[in-house]
Design a protein around this motif. Structure first.
Motif, PDB file in Angstrom:
ATOM      1  N   ALA A 142       0.833  -1.203   0.000  1.00 16.78           N
ATOM      2  CA  ALA A 142       0.000   0.000   0.000  1.00 16.78           C
ATOM      3  C   ALA A 142       0.870   1.257   0.000  1.00 16.78           C
ATOM      4  O   ALA A 142       0.563   2.241  -0.701  1.00 16.78           O
ATOM      5  CB  ALA A 142      -0.928  -0.006   1.212  1.00 16.78           C
ATOM      6  N   ASP A 143       1.958   1.247   0.782  1.00 12.37           N
ATOM      7  CA  ASP A 143       2.892   2.380   0.801  1.00 12.37           C
ATOM      8  C   ASP A 143       3.448   2.635  -0.591  1.00 12.37           C
ATOM      9  O   ASP A 143       3.478   3.784  -1.072  1.00 12.37           O
ATOM     10  CB  ASP A 143       4.058   2.113   1.757  1.00 12.37           C
ATOM     11  N   GLU A 144       3.899   1.558  -1.222  1.00  7.53           N
ATOM     12  CA  GLU A 144       4.554   1.684  -2.525  1.00  7.53           C
ATOM     13  C   GLU A 144       3.558   2.099  -3.612  1.00  7.53           C
ATOM     14  O   GLU A 144       3.882   2.900  -4.491  1.00  7.53           O
ATOM     15  CB  GLU A 144       5.236   0.369  -2.911  1.00  7.53           C
ATOM     16  N   THR A 145       2.356   1.576  -3.534  1.00  8.83           N
ATOM     17  CA  THR A 145       1.338   1.948  -4.518  1.00  8.83           C
ATOM     18  C   THR A 145       1.009   3.433  -4.419  1.00  8.83           C
ATOM     19  O   THR A 145       0.909   4.139  -5.435  1.00  8.83           O
ATOM     20  CB  THR A 145       0.063   1.108  -4.302  1.00  8.83           C
ATOM     21  N   GLU A 146       0.873   3.922  -3.191  1.00 15.96           N
ATOM     22  CA  GLU A 146       0.599   5.340  -2.996  1.00 15.96           C
ATOM     23  C   GLU A 146       1.743   6.200  -3.515  1.00 15.96           C
ATOM     24  O   GLU A 146       1.522   7.254  -4.143  1.00 15.96           O
ATOM     25  CB  GLU A 146       0.359   5.626  -1.519  1.00 15.96           C
ATOM     26  N   LEU A 147       2.985   5.769  -3.239  1.00 16.72           N
ATOM     27  CA  LEU A 147       4.147   6.523  -3.712  1.00 16.72           C
ATOM     28  C   LEU A 147       4.161   6.602  -5.237  1.00 16.72           C
ATOM     29  O   LEU A 147       4.378   7.674  -5.823  1.00 16.72           O
ATOM     30  CB  LEU A 147       5.429   5.852  -3.206  1.00 16.72           C
ATOM     31  N   LEU A 148       3.939   5.466  -5.902  1.00 22.18           N
ATOM     32  CA  LEU A 148       3.969   5.438  -7.363  1.00 22.18           C
ATOM     33  C   LEU A 148       2.874   6.313  -7.958  1.00 22.18           C
ATOM     34  O   LEU A 148       3.089   7.014  -8.958  1.00 22.18           O
ATOM     35  CB  LEU A 148       3.822   3.996  -7.851  1.00 22.18           C
ATOM     36  N   ARG A 149       1.703   6.279  -7.344  1.00 19.25           N
ATOM     37  CA  ARG A 149       0.597   7.091  -7.851  1.00 19.25           C
ATOM     38  C   ARG A 149       0.829   8.582  -7.587  1.00 19.25           C
ATOM     39  O   ARG A 149       0.596   9.428  -8.466  1.00 19.25           O
ATOM     40  CB  ARG A 149      -0.707   6.640  -7.197  1.00 19.25           C
ATOM     41  N   THR A 150       1.284   8.902  -6.385  1.00 18.99           N
ATOM     42  CA  THR A 150       1.486  10.307  -6.024  1.00 18.99           C
ATOM     43  C   THR A 150       2.482  10.980  -6.951  1.00 18.99           C
ATOM     44  O   THR A 150       2.295  12.138  -7.361  1.00 18.99           O
ATOM     45  CB  THR A 150       1.969  10.415  -4.571  1.00 18.99           C
TER      46      THR A 150
END
Length: 266
Positions: free
Chosen positions: A188-196
């Motif tokens: 979830a952390d990584e997905t948010e980072l990639l999207r942001t």
């Protein structure tokens, strides 16, 4: 794999460390009676995590310096538990072990394997990874380590996102954003980072292990291409094992004479 049984009254194990597995091994050996364990850290990170047992920081001065250190400190066995891409120290360790007769085992966590849905491009070097980027994306999450940024410094078009425990030093790409953080990170952390940061391609080394694998799951989830740099080959005739348990089996029963069987290594 033939176990190496040490003289438990004078056993000294050198761990070439810097990885989570190295810290785990040091913690196991440090509490064993009759065993002296020394962990050697390269010193590239100014605030490394806590390590059990004795710790030394800095280089040895090449293979010859390491061989001299093994002799001076009467090391009985050495474990190379450095990062899979720390090929210089692994090569020097192999030469030093051969020169001194000190048994050496390499602890290497298994590499990653692509799963259904992955869009991986495997390459043999950071330079090759840099060569692929213009065709794959313009917003790059670069997770090859702060010491490897020089290979991408000539690329002026892509926007790079780098996450590091400490700020990187030049040379670095001109369009660079640095996020200072220490893992582990969840999917979830990584997905948010990639999207942001609107990342459209991920570049990583095949470090293996679960601690940094969440970024691969996030890239798979978002359908992003991933450039994976293959590991360098090990020097010939080295024994390699995948985990701490296998190292303990290789070392043999590091227990004092007369100890109960329950106290021996698993």
């Amino acid at each position: 794999m033939t176990p190496r049984t040490l003289d438990v009254m004078s056993s000294h194990v050198l761990i070439l460390g810097g990885t989570a597995e190295a810290r785990e091994l040091a913690a196991v050996l440090a509490v064993r009676e009759g065993v002296r364990v020394t962990s050697s850290l390269a010193g590239r990170v100014t605030r490394p995590g806590a390590v059990d047992g004795e710790v030394r920081v800095g280089g040895f001065g090449g293979a010859e310096g390491l061989a001299a250190w093994l002799r001076e400190h009467r090391v009985d066995a050495a474990v190379d538990a450095t990062h899979p891409f720390a090929e210089t120290i692994t090569r020097n360790a192999a030469r030093a072990a051969a020169a001194t007769g000190v048994p050496l085992v390499v602890l290497r966590r298994p590499g990653w394997r692509p799963e259904p849905g992955d869009r991986w491009r495997a390459v043999d070097s950071l330079d090759a990874a840099a060569g692929l980027l213009p065709r794959l994306g313009r917003r790059v999450f670069l997770t090859t380590g702060r010491l490897g940024l020089a290979a991408f410094a000539h690329l002026t078009e892509p926007h790079f996102l780098v996450r590091s425990v400490e700020p990187p030093e030049p040379p670095v790409p001109p369009n660079l954003r640095v996020v200072l953080a220490r893992g582990p990170f969840t999917e979830a952390d990584e997905t948010e980072l990639l999207r942001t940061h609107r990342v459209d391609v991920l570049v990583t080394k095949d470090s293996g292990g679960a601690a940094t694998a969440a970024k691969l799951s996030a890239a798979r989830r978002l359908g992003l291409p991933v450039v994976v740099v293959r590991r360098p080959p090990l020097p010939p005739r080295l024994t390699a094992v995948p985990d701490v348990t296998a190292v303990l089996e290789w070392l043999g029963p590091l227990t004092p004479p007369g100890a109960a069987a329950a106290d021996t290594c698993p």
